[in-house]
Design a protein around this motif. Structure first.
Motif, PDB file in Angstrom:
ATOM      1  N   ASP A 154       7.655  -7.915  20.850  1.00  0.00           N
ATOM      2  CA  ASP A 154       7.124  -9.083  20.153  1.00  0.00           C
ATOM      3  C   ASP A 154       6.108  -8.669  19.097  1.00  0.00           C
ATOM      4  OD1 ASP A 154       6.637 -12.084  19.956  1.00  0.00           O
ATOM      5  OD2 ASP A 154       4.641 -11.397  20.509  1.00  0.00           O
ATOM      6  N   LEU A 155       5.251  -7.695  19.445  1.00  0.00           N
ATOM      7  CA  LEU A 155       4.292  -7.181  18.459  1.00  0.00           C
ATOM      8  C   LEU A 155       5.017  -6.515  17.292  1.00  0.00           C
ATOM      9  CD1 LEU A 155       1.541  -5.612  20.759  1.00  0.00           C
ATOM     10  CD2 LEU A 155       1.348  -7.677  19.377  1.00  0.00           C
ATOM     11  N   CYS A 156       6.085  -5.792  17.612  1.00  0.00           N
ATOM     12  CA  CYS A 156       6.856  -5.138  16.550  1.00  0.00           C
ATOM     13  C   CYS A 156       7.468  -6.161  15.605  1.00  0.00           C
ATOM     14  CB  CYS A 156       7.959  -4.272  17.165  1.00  0.00           C
ATOM     15  SG  CYS A 156       7.346  -2.839  18.073  1.00  0.00           S
ATOM     16  N   GLN A 157       7.961  -7.254  16.155  1.00  0.00           N
ATOM     17  CA  GLN A 157       8.554  -8.288  15.309  1.00  0.00           C
ATOM     18  C   GLN A 157       7.510  -8.964  14.437  1.00  0.00           C
ATOM     19  OE1 GLN A 157      10.582 -10.717  18.167  1.00  0.00           O
ATOM     20  NE2 GLN A 157      12.311  -9.307  18.394  1.00  0.00           N
ATOM     21  N   ARG A 158       6.315  -9.124  14.968  1.00  0.00           N
ATOM     22  CA  ARG A 158       5.236  -9.687  14.152  1.00  0.00           C
ATOM     23  C   ARG A 158       4.877  -8.735  13.006  1.00  0.00           C
ATOM     24  NH1 ARG A 158       2.269 -13.986  16.272  1.00  0.00           N
ATOM     25  NH2 ARG A 158       2.875 -14.625  18.389  1.00  0.00           N
ATOM     26  N   TYR A 159       4.810  -7.459  13.331  1.00  0.00           N
ATOM     27  CA  TYR A 159       4.513  -6.476  12.290  1.00  0.00           C
ATOM     28  C   TYR A 159       5.599  -6.462  11.219  1.00  0.00           C
ATOM     29  CZ  TYR A 159       4.724  -1.960   9.996  1.00  0.00           C
ATOM     30  OH  TYR A 159       4.836  -0.982   9.053  1.00  0.00           O
ATOM     31  N   LEU A 160       6.853  -6.460  11.638  1.00  0.00           N
ATOM     32  CA  LEU A 160       7.963  -6.403  10.691  1.00  0.00           C
ATOM     33  C   LEU A 160       8.048  -7.679   9.864  1.00  0.00           C
ATOM     34  CD1 LEU A 160      10.625  -4.731  12.993  1.00  0.00           C
ATOM     35  CD2 LEU A 160       9.449  -3.693  11.046  1.00  0.00           C
ATOM     36  N   ALA A 161       7.635  -8.812  10.429  1.00  0.00           N
ATOM     37  CA  ALA A 161       7.622 -10.053   9.658  1.00  0.00           C
ATOM     38  C   ALA A 161       6.635  -9.959   8.500  1.00  0.00           C
ATOM     39  CB  ALA A 161       7.269 -11.224  10.568  1.00  0.00           C
ATOM     40  N   ILE A 162       5.497  -9.301   8.727  1.00  0.00           N
ATOM     41  CA  ILE A 162       4.524  -9.117   7.653  1.00  0.00           C
ATOM     42  C   ILE A 162       5.070  -8.172   6.593  1.00  0.00           C
ATOM     43  CG2 ILE A 162       2.220  -8.245   7.110  1.00  0.00           C
ATOM     44  CD1 ILE A 162       1.334  -9.116   9.882  1.00  0.00           C
ATOM     45  N   GLU A 163       5.672  -7.072   7.034  1.00  0.00           N
ATOM     46  CA  GLU A 163       6.209  -6.105   6.074  1.00  0.00           C
ATOM     47  C   GLU A 163       7.382  -6.691   5.295  1.00  0.00           C
ATOM     48  OE1 GLU A 163       4.567  -3.857   5.134  1.00  0.00           O
ATOM     49  OE2 GLU A 163       4.343  -2.128   6.449  1.00  0.00           O
ATOM     50  N   ALA A 164       8.144  -7.583   5.942  1.00  0.00           N
ATOM     51  CA  ALA A 164       9.269  -8.212   5.237  1.00  0.00           C
ATOM     52  C   ALA A 164       8.787  -9.082   4.089  1.00  0.00           C
ATOM     53  CB  ALA A 164      10.105  -9.026   6.223  1.00  0.00           C
ATOM     54  N   LEU A 165       7.598  -9.668   4.224  1.00  0.00           N
ATOM     55  CA  LEU A 165       7.043 -10.462   3.130  1.00  0.00           C
ATOM     56  C   LEU A 165       6.754  -9.587   1.915  1.00  0.00           C
ATOM     57  CD1 LEU A 165       4.519 -12.717   5.091  1.00  0.00           C
ATOM     58  CD2 LEU A 165       6.765 -13.369   4.184  1.00  0.00           C
ATOM     59  N   ARG A 166       6.339  -8.362   2.169  1.00  0.00           N
ATOM     60  CA  ARG A 166       5.980  -7.462   1.069  1.00  0.00           C
ATOM     61  C   ARG A 166       7.192  -6.752   0.486  1.00  0.00           C
ATOM     62  NH1 ARG A 166       4.295  -2.000   0.866  1.00  0.00           N
ATOM     63  NH2 ARG A 166       4.486  -1.862   3.131  1.00  0.00           N
ATOM     64  N   LEU A 167       8.110  -6.301   1.348  1.00  0.00           N
ATOM     65  CA  LEU A 167       9.233  -5.485   0.887  1.00  0.00           C
ATOM     66  C   LEU A 167      10.472  -6.305   0.538  1.00  0.00           C
ATOM     67  CD1 LEU A 167       8.890  -2.599   3.493  1.00  0.00           C
ATOM     68  CD2 LEU A 167       8.202  -2.547   1.092  1.00  0.00           C
ATOM     69  N   GLY A 168      10.587  -7.484   1.113  1.00  0.00           N
ATOM     70  CA  GLY A 168      11.723  -8.330   0.778  1.00  0.00           C
ATOM     71  C   GLY A 168      13.048  -7.698   1.170  1.00  0.00           C
ATOM     72  N   ASP A 169      14.003  -7.698   0.200  1.00  0.00           N
ATOM     73  CA  ASP A 169      15.350  -7.175   0.456  1.00  0.00           C
ATOM     74  C   ASP A 169      15.386  -5.662   0.610  1.00  0.00           C
ATOM     75  OD1 ASP A 169      16.272  -9.737   0.328  1.00  0.00           O
ATOM     76  OD2 ASP A 169      16.858  -9.627  -1.790  1.00  0.00           O
ATOM     77  N   ARG A 170      14.298  -4.998   0.295  1.00  0.00           N
ATOM     78  CA  ARG A 170      14.281  -3.540   0.428  1.00  0.00           C
ATOM     79  C   ARG A 170      14.274  -3.099   1.893  1.00  0.00           C
ATOM     80  NH1 ARG A 170       9.193  -1.495  -2.358  1.00  0.00           N
ATOM     81  NH2 ARG A 170      10.115   0.540  -1.808  1.00  0.00           N
ATOM     82  N   LEU A 171      13.902  -4.001   2.778  1.00  0.00           N
ATOM     83  CA  LEU A 171      13.817  -3.664   4.202  1.00  0.00           C
ATOM     84  C   LEU A 171      14.970  -4.318   4.953  1.00  0.00           C
ATOM     85  CD1 LEU A 171      12.379  -2.507   6.692  1.00  0.00           C
ATOM     86  CD2 LEU A 171      10.968  -4.574   6.757  1.00  0.00           C
ATOM     87  N   THR A 172      15.773  -3.496   5.610  1.00  0.00           N
ATOM     88  CA  THR A 172      16.863  -3.959   6.458  1.00  0.00           C
ATOM     89  C   THR A 172      16.605  -3.480   7.880  1.00  0.00           C
ATOM     90  OG1 THR A 172      18.417  -3.816   4.599  1.00  0.00           O
ATOM     91  CG2 THR A 172      19.355  -3.983   6.808  1.00  0.00           C
ATOM     92  N   LEU A 173      16.799  -4.370   8.822  1.00  0.00           N
ATOM     93  CA  LEU A 173      16.528  -4.043  10.222  1.00  0.00           C
ATOM     94  C   LEU A 173      17.805  -4.134  11.039  1.00  0.00           C
ATOM     95  CD1 LEU A 173      13.265  -6.125  10.705  1.00  0.00           C
ATOM     96  CD2 LEU A 173      13.420  -3.650  10.378  1.00  0.00           C
ATOM     97  N   GLN A 174      17.958  -3.226  11.980  1.00  0.00           N
ATOM     98  CA  GLN A 174      19.076  -3.250  12.917  1.00  0.00           C
ATOM     99  C   GLN A 174      18.528  -3.037  14.322  1.00  0.00           C
ATOM    100  OE1 GLN A 174      22.243  -0.460  12.198  1.00  0.00           O
ATOM    101  NE2 GLN A 174      23.296  -0.939  14.110  1.00  0.00           N
TER     102      GLN A 174
END
Length: 348
Positions: free
Chosen positions: A209-229
């Motif tokens: 859950d903490l990881c998803q919160r962190y990745l949600a913040i980074e997704a705001l900054r990186l946008g389409d450059r970040l892909t998660l699997q």
């Protein structure tokens, strides 16, 4: 009642009783060697004394085992006096039985023999209890030092993305205040976790859950450059893991693998169980193909490895590898339930 803080080991366990018996037999052997007037050892003396010591050791251990919870509620001084009295009364009872039935004696000689046994038993039990107390104090000090070490290691975890996250949140305040508010909540939860140093182990679901919160913040900054699997095996929500173990790996994956690439890349997270272990893999592109590793990445991995070793010992392993431009970090953790601290029963 929890008796783990009682300085006397649990004499209900076979291993503790076995060690007591071995120790007492060694002492009996030494006394038989000293007693021998000819030869190396007085076997008759050794046999009789060994039988007497085994009786008193086993019965005293059984009595202390039955009274363990009551003794644990006492102060150290009162518990020590109570144990000494239990052992002395036990020795007195067997001494009277041995002198009156097995080897009858009369008069002052009989009481002299009993007094010697009681004095010897007193000296031995005091030495044994002193040893138990010092061992308990050493163990408590060791656990306190380990807790302080773990707290210091966890306190060192400072996300690299704080500055960028604050800039991202600031830019969203005017255009999308709801998204900015959600990002602030995610960021506060991350730092709350980094300051919560009392938890040595948490369920894997909370770490994810903490990881998803962190990745949600980074997704705001990186946008389409970040892909998660995500590739998460079911049934591992309660797997025990030190807090902020997986999140720094994702942080390094984005900071060193995604951010330097204009086109971005994919971060892959895999969690699976195999035998008595749980494996966690984090993969990301490796822009540097020369085999070098960033200093900050090495520090973070060394931090995590130290925490895993302090909590799990040898079974926990951290490995990193590079192949075909993909950087992989693999964690191997013992299969352990975070709630019960026991290995869960697996269906065959």
């Amino acid at each position: 009642m929890d008796t783990s803080n009682f300085y006397v080991p649990d004499l209900c366990r076979v291993r503790a009783v076995f060690l007591l018996l071995v120790t007492s037999e060694v002492l009996v052997l030494l006394l038989a060697v000293v007693q021998a007037s000819s030869g190396w050892i007085d076997w008759n003396y050794f046999g009789l004394l060994s039988l007497f010591v085994q009786w008193t050791t086993l019965t005293s251990a059984a009595l202390i085992c039955l009274l363990r919870q009551r003794l644990a509620r006492m102060s150290v001084g009162r518990a020590t006096i109570s144990i000494v009295l239990i052992v002395l009364l036990d020795v007195l009872a067997f001494s009277l039985f041995a002198d009156n039935v097995l080897h009858p004696q009369e008069g002052i000689a009989a009481w002299h023999g009993i007094a010697k046994k009681l004095l010897l038993a007193l000296l031995i039990i005091l030495m044994v209890l002193r040893y138990f107390y010092l061992q308990h104090q050493w163990q408590q000090q060791r656990e306190a030092e380990m807790q302080a070490h773990l707290t210091a290691l966890q306190a060192r975890i400072q996300p690299h993305f704080l500055f960028n996250s604050m800039n991202t949140i600031a830019s969203l305040i005017a255009s999308n205040p709801d998204q900015a508010e959600e990002a602030v909540l995610d960021l506060s939860e991350l730092f709350r976790a980094s300051l919560r140093t009392g938890d040595q182990l948490i369920p894997l679901s909370r770490e994810l859950d903490l990881c998803q919160r962190y990745l949600a913040i980074e997704a705001l900054r990186l946008g389409d450059r970040l892909t998660l699997q995500w590739d998460l095996s079911p049934g591992l929500d309660n797997q025990a893991i030190p807090p902020l173990t997986l999140q720094p790996l994702l942080e390094n994956a984005i900071y060193h693998g995604i951010q330097p690439l204009k086109e971005g890349g994919e971060v892959r997270v895999e969690v699976k169980a195999q035998g008595d272990f749980v494996y966690l893999l984090v993969q990301n592109p490796n822009p540097e193909h020369n085999g070098t590793e960033h200093q900050g990445n090495r520090i973070a991995l060394a931090n995590i490895q130290s925490r895993l070793h302090a909590l799990f010992g040898e079974p926990a392993v951290l490995k990193r590898s590079q192949h075909n431009g993909i950087y992989t970090v693999t964690l191997r953790l013992p299969r352990l339930d975070a709630n019960t601290r026991k290995t869960p029963t697996r269906r065959t």
